[in-house]
Scaffold this motif. Structure first.
Motif, PDB file in Angstrom:
ATOM      1  N   LEU A 133      26.787  36.893  48.157  1.00  0.00           N
ATOM      2  CA  LEU A 133      25.821  37.884  48.643  1.00  0.00           C
ATOM      3  C   LEU A 133      26.512  39.243  48.769  1.00  0.00           C
ATOM      4  O   LEU A 133      27.653  39.318  49.232  1.00  0.00           O
ATOM      5  CB  LEU A 133      25.268  37.454  49.999  1.00  0.00           C
ATOM      6  N   HIS A 134      25.800  40.262  48.318  1.00  0.00           N
ATOM      7  CA  HIS A 134      26.361  41.608  48.403  1.00  0.00           C
ATOM      8  C   HIS A 134      25.269  42.549  48.883  1.00  0.00           C
ATOM      9  O   HIS A 134      24.113  42.128  49.055  1.00  0.00           O
ATOM     10  CB  HIS A 134      26.937  42.047  47.044  1.00  0.00           C
ATOM     11  N   LEU A 135      25.639  43.859  49.102  1.00  0.00           N
ATOM     12  CA  LEU A 135      24.665  44.747  49.739  1.00  0.00           C
ATOM     13  C   LEU A 135      23.766  45.502  48.760  1.00  0.00           C
ATOM     14  O   LEU A 135      22.563  45.590  48.973  1.00  0.00           O
ATOM     15  CB  LEU A 135      25.393  45.766  50.624  1.00  0.00           C
ATOM     16  N   TYR A 136      24.359  46.060  47.703  1.00  0.00           N
ATOM     17  CA  TYR A 136      23.520  46.896  46.828  1.00  0.00           C
ATOM     18  C   TYR A 136      23.761  46.565  45.349  1.00  0.00           C
ATOM     19  O   TYR A 136      24.815  46.052  44.965  1.00  0.00           O
ATOM     20  CB  TYR A 136      23.721  48.391  47.108  1.00  0.00           C
ATOM     21  N   THR A 137      22.774  46.891  44.538  1.00  0.00           N
ATOM     22  CA  THR A 137      22.711  46.411  43.155  1.00  0.00           C
ATOM     23  C   THR A 137      23.926  46.785  42.315  1.00  0.00           C
ATOM     24  O   THR A 137      24.406  45.959  41.550  1.00  0.00           O
ATOM     25  CB  THR A 137      21.429  46.968  42.476  1.00  0.00           C
ATOM     26  N   HIS A 138      24.425  48.004  42.485  1.00  0.00           N
ATOM     27  CA  HIS A 138      25.516  48.450  41.609  1.00  0.00           C
ATOM     28  C   HIS A 138      26.801  47.645  41.792  1.00  0.00           C
ATOM     29  O   HIS A 138      27.671  47.660  40.924  1.00  0.00           O
ATOM     30  CB  HIS A 138      25.761  49.957  41.785  1.00  0.00           C
ATOM     31  N   GLN A 139      26.917  46.914  42.887  1.00  0.00           N
ATOM     32  CA  GLN A 139      28.105  46.074  43.098  1.00  0.00           C
ATOM     33  C   GLN A 139      28.170  44.934  42.077  1.00  0.00           C
ATOM     34  O   GLN A 139      29.223  44.351  41.867  1.00  0.00           O
ATOM     35  CB  GLN A 139      28.096  45.484  44.512  1.00  0.00           C
ATOM     36  N   VAL A 140      27.028  44.623  41.452  1.00  0.00           N
ATOM     37  CA  VAL A 140      27.001  43.528  40.475  1.00  0.00           C
ATOM     38  C   VAL A 140      28.023  43.773  39.363  1.00  0.00           C
ATOM     39  O   VAL A 140      28.666  42.843  38.880  1.00  0.00           O
ATOM     40  CB  VAL A 140      25.579  43.370  39.876  1.00  0.00           C
ATOM     41  N   ASP A 141      28.195  45.038  38.997  1.00  0.00           N
ATOM     42  CA  ASP A 141      29.126  45.375  37.919  1.00  0.00           C
ATOM     43  C   ASP A 141      30.556  44.966  38.303  1.00  0.00           C
ATOM     44  O   ASP A 141      31.238  44.244  37.566  1.00  0.00           O
ATOM     45  CB  ASP A 141      29.045  46.888  37.656  1.00  0.00           C
ATOM     46  N   ALA A 142      30.989  45.385  39.500  1.00  0.00           N
ATOM     47  CA  ALA A 142      32.348  45.049  39.954  1.00  0.00           C
ATOM     48  C   ALA A 142      32.487  43.543  40.167  1.00  0.00           C
ATOM     49  O   ALA A 142      33.519  42.949  39.829  1.00  0.00           O
ATOM     50  CB  ALA A 142      32.656  45.798  41.237  1.00  0.00           C
ATOM     51  N   ILE A 143      31.453  42.933  40.708  1.00  0.00           N
ATOM     52  CA  ILE A 143      31.506  41.481  40.956  1.00  0.00           C
ATOM     53  C   ILE A 143      31.612  40.740  39.628  1.00  0.00           C
ATOM     54  O   ILE A 143      32.382  39.785  39.480  1.00  0.00           O
ATOM     55  CB  ILE A 143      30.273  41.015  41.776  1.00  0.00           C
ATOM     56  N   SER A 144      30.862  41.208  38.642  1.00  0.00           N
ATOM     57  CA  SER A 144      30.897  40.570  37.324  1.00  0.00           C
ATOM     58  C   SER A 144      32.296  40.668  36.725  1.00  0.00           C
ATOM     59  O   SER A 144      32.828  39.686  36.186  1.00  0.00           O
ATOM     60  CB  SER A 144      29.863  41.253  36.425  1.00  0.00           C
ATOM     61  N   ARG A 145      32.923  41.843  36.841  1.00  0.00           N
ATOM     62  CA  ARG A 145      34.285  42.007  36.304  1.00  0.00           C
ATOM     63  C   ARG A 145      35.268  41.130  37.087  1.00  0.00           C
ATOM     64  O   ARG A 145      36.136  40.488  36.507  1.00  0.00           O
ATOM     65  CB  ARG A 145      34.696  43.481  36.350  1.00  0.00           C
TER      66      ARG A 145
ATOM     67  N   LEU B 111      34.626  38.336  38.680  1.00  0.00           N
ATOM     68  CA  LEU B 111      34.441  36.918  38.349  1.00  0.00           C
ATOM     69  C   LEU B 111      35.066  36.600  36.994  1.00  0.00           C
ATOM     70  O   LEU B 111      35.730  35.572  36.840  1.00  0.00           O
ATOM     71  CB  LEU B 111      32.945  36.565  38.337  1.00  0.00           C
ATOM     72  N   LYS B 112      34.872  37.487  36.028  1.00  0.00           N
ATOM     73  CA  LYS B 112      35.439  37.230  34.699  1.00  0.00           C
ATOM     74  C   LYS B 112      36.962  37.136  34.776  1.00  0.00           C
ATOM     75  O   LYS B 112      37.576  36.287  34.141  1.00  0.00           O
ATOM     76  CB  LYS B 112      35.010  38.315  33.715  1.00  0.00           C
ATOM     77  N   GLU B 113      37.545  38.016  35.587  1.00  0.00           N
ATOM     78  CA  GLU B 113      39.004  37.968  35.742  1.00  0.00           C
ATOM     79  C   GLU B 113      39.434  36.653  36.410  1.00  0.00           C
ATOM     80  O   GLU B 113      40.402  36.017  36.011  1.00  0.00           O
ATOM     81  CB  GLU B 113      39.459  39.162  36.580  1.00  0.00           C
ATOM     82  N   LEU B 114      38.684  36.262  37.415  1.00  0.00           N
ATOM     83  CA  LEU B 114      38.995  35.005  38.112  1.00  0.00           C
ATOM     84  C   LEU B 114      38.874  33.806  37.155  1.00  0.00           C
ATOM     85  O   LEU B 114      39.730  32.916  37.134  1.00  0.00           O
ATOM     86  CB  LEU B 114      38.049  34.830  39.299  1.00  0.00           C
ATOM     87  N   PHE B 115      37.827  33.805  36.327  1.00  0.00           N
ATOM     88  CA  PHE B 115      37.656  32.698  35.370  1.00  0.00           C
ATOM     89  C   PHE B 115      38.856  32.626  34.420  1.00  0.00           C
ATOM     90  O   PHE B 115      39.333  31.532  34.093  1.00  0.00           O
ATOM     91  CB  PHE B 115      36.377  32.862  34.533  1.00  0.00           C
ATOM     92  N   ALA B 116      39.337  33.797  34.000  1.00  0.00           N
ATOM     93  CA  ALA B 116      40.471  33.811  33.068  1.00  0.00           C
ATOM     94  C   ALA B 116      41.744  33.337  33.772  1.00  0.00           C
ATOM     95  O   ALA B 116      42.469  32.487  33.258  1.00  0.00           O
ATOM     96  CB  ALA B 116      40.660  35.219  32.505  1.00  0.00           C
ATOM     97  N   GLU B 117      41.977  33.852  34.974  1.00  0.00           N
ATOM     98  CA  GLU B 117      43.199  33.504  35.721  1.00  0.00           C
ATOM     99  C   GLU B 117      43.246  32.027  36.081  1.00  0.00           C
ATOM    100  O   GLU B 117      44.285  31.379  36.003  1.00  0.00           O
ATOM    101  CB  GLU B 117      43.239  34.303  37.027  1.00  0.00           C
ATOM    102  N   GLU B 118      42.126  31.496  36.502  1.00  0.00           N
ATOM    103  CA  GLU B 118      42.094  30.108  36.975  1.00  0.00           C
ATOM    104  C   GLU B 118      41.652  29.136  35.887  1.00  0.00           C
ATOM    105  O   GLU B 118      41.382  27.968  36.168  1.00  0.00           O
ATOM    106  CB  GLU B 118      41.156  29.991  38.189  1.00  0.00           C
ATOM    107  N   SER B 119      41.574  29.605  34.666  1.00  0.00           N
ATOM    108  CA  SER B 119      41.230  28.774  33.506  1.00  0.00           C
ATOM    109  C   SER B 119      39.897  28.037  33.655  1.00  0.00           C
ATOM    110  O   SER B 119      39.801  26.847  33.401  1.00  0.00           O
ATOM    111  CB  SER B 119      42.331  27.737  33.243  1.00  0.00           C
TER     112      SER B 119
END
Lengths: 247, 298
Positions: free
Chosen positions: A98-110, A112-120
């Protein structure tokens, strides 16, 4: 005549039993993912809170019965079995950011992608934004997130991941604003697992979607105004420092 | 047992994974063992700890030490400091359930080392000497084994321990299955499928070539409890883990008394001490068991 044959009832029972026997693995998966999301430095500033859940076996039974009913209505073959349950149904384990405002989706998406790569982790679906709002749709497209129409007024960005190539276990990640969560929680309580028969409730939930969407829009605007004000202040400070330094 | 397999032409590696180092002391002269333990943390270190220390310290990969050649056998010497590695294994095991690479690396370090040596020396059988406990070191050993044999003393304590062993093994196998299911791609994993290939009643006295009455009463109980407390529990997870029928005894190893002490002090197999009659009897006992082990691990 009974709605389901004894063979169909037995199949649903077998699927639910299979889920009960193996949900421990999904639970471990979910806990591990939760820890990793919470310790991500990129995600941390954008996350208001997390919630997570494993599907209740009784709710799985309801879902399977609903699906079976739909398949029968459409004269299609019911394809879910104990062997493919974890492949066919991807929301048995879910983590919600859960986050506060819509534009945070961009940072959250980046993040998450980094986390997926790091944690395989392997991203097998998404990100896909389910939205009914045209303005939101434009925003998601601008940050390369696919959109899906949502006639039910449900709003959220979805990811489905799995821990490795071989496993059949998956976990769904949902990303939504606090306001979308309000609508989602009310809708869930009223319409899940069985849709309400009250027309008034349905109308009010539709109105609530517009109200929460407006609230999210307002919060977006507040944060944008705040960011603009901060930027203007910084520009002024910078100019003043330049003037003082030039004397 | 290892020597009996070597006599039958098999290449055997012994791994002394008990920090007490009994097996190492059995096969290597005491002063050599002392020197080896003193040097185990140096560049010349040649014990199990010398190999595993970089992983335990989080400083790098395994140091592939060379096994000692003892007659026709190979030995990876034990080390008192191995208990440090065992302490770290607690953390490594937990880390696997959070999908942390360092957890898998620690949990599989011993397996990686032993498999490397086995491939290099073309080994047929690997035997671990481990302490009689259900600690984290024995957990990674058992989950790495293709097969295991239960040594069963003829007393009620031993029979009582079967239940603990069966349940613990079942928990380990099930938990490890979770860690494997969630492991990232390309991580080395323990197979996690130790198969029960039999048990060996031991430490009983013999009277007129038969198990004496004080001990023979335990034999049917051992048979029954191995089946119900270990075999049946493993079968619940996977029938392949306990493939044998109820009678899965591999042989009987009596209490050799003074012969065991003599064999240990001379560092030889038990059939190389005692009278010609005693030597012949013990050789037959171990050869028969070795043949069954070969048969059951084909």
């Amino acid at each position: 005549m009974a709605e389901f044959t004894s063979k169909e009832r037995r199949l649903i029972r077998q699927i639910v039993d299979h889920y009960r026997e193996n949900r421990g693995i999904l639970g471990t998966f979910l806990q591990s993912l939760k820890r990793q999301v919470l310790s991500s430095k990129i995600l941390k500033p954008h996350i208001h809170s997390l919630s997570w859940r494993m599907k209740d076996p009784n709710h799985l039974k309801d879902k399977l019965e609903r699906k079976l009913r739909d398949y029968k209505k459409q004269k299609k073959k019911f394809v879910i079995t104990p062997q493919n349950l974890f492949v066919k149904i991807n929301d048995l384990a879910g983590l919600r950011i859960l986050h506060l405002y819509t534009h945070q989706v961009d940072a959250i998406s980046r993040g998450l992608k980094e986390l997926f790569a790091e944690e395989s982790y392997r991203l097998i679906q998404g990100p896909t934004a389910r939205t009914w709002d045209d303005e939101s749709r434009t925003f998601f497209k601008s940050i390369n997130i696919k959109t899906k129409r949502s006639p039910s007024l449900y709003t959220s960005v979805h990811y489905v991941i799995k821990p490795n190539r071989k496993t059949k276990y998956t976990c769904e990640i949902q990303v939504r604003t606090l306001m979308e969560e309000v609508w989602g929680e009310v809708d869930h309580r009223i319409n899940y697992p069985h849709k309400t028969g009250s027309l008034a409730c349905r109308e009010q939930i539709a109105a609530l979607a517009r109200a929460t969407s407006s609230c999210t829009r307002l919060v977006d605007s507040i944060f944008r105004s705040h960011a603009d004000a901060e930027a203007a202040l910084n520009r002024k400070r910078k100019a003043r420092r330049k003037r003082v330094g030039g004397r | 047992m290892a020597e009996a397999l070597a006599v039958l032409g098999k290449r055997v590696l012994l791994v002394d994974s008990d920090p007490q180092c009994n097996l190492t002391s059995y096969l290597i002269a005491p002063d050599v063992v002392d020197d080896m333990l003193d040097a185990s943390e140096s560049d010349a270190g040649a014990t199990l700890w010398s190999a595993l220390k970089p992983v335990a310290d989080g400083e790098g990969d395994i140091r592939f030490v060379k096994p000692k050649t003892i007659g026709s056998l190979y030995l990876l010497p034990g080390d008192i400091l191995l208990s440090k590695f065992e302490q770290d294994l607690h953390q490594s095991w937990g880390d696997c359930f959070h999908r942390k690479i360092r957890g898998y690396r620690g949990t599989t370090a011993l397996s990686t080392l032993v498999n490397h040596i086995a491939a290099e020396k073309n080994i047929d059988f690997i035997f671990y000497d481990s302490g009689p406990n259900i600690g984290p070191l024995n957990r990674v050993i058992l989950l790495d084994c293709d097969a295991f044999i239960v040594p069963a003393a003829c007393d009620s304590f031993s029979i009582r321990a079967f239940k603990t062993l069966g349940q613990t093994l079942s928990d380990w196998i099930t938990d490890w299955k979770t860690a494997v299911t969630l492991a990232p791609d390309n991580v080395y994993l323990l197979p996690g499928k130790p198969t029960l290939i039999g048990y060996i009643p031991q430490r009983f006295r013999v009277y007129a070539d038969n198990v004496s009455a004080d001990y023979s009463k335990y034999l049917p109980r051992i048979d029954r409890h191995i089946s119900s407390d270990i075999g049946a529990v493993l079968k619940e997870i996977d029938t392949a883990l306990a493939p044998l029928p109820f009678q899965s005894r591999l042989g009987l190893v009596k209490d050799f008394g003074r012969l065991a002490a003599a064999a240990q002090s001379e560092g030889v197999p038990i059939w190389e001490v005692g009278t010609p009659q005693e030597r012949s009897t013990s050789k037959i006992i171990f050869r028969n068991i070795a043949e069954k082990i070969i048969e059951r691990t084909k």
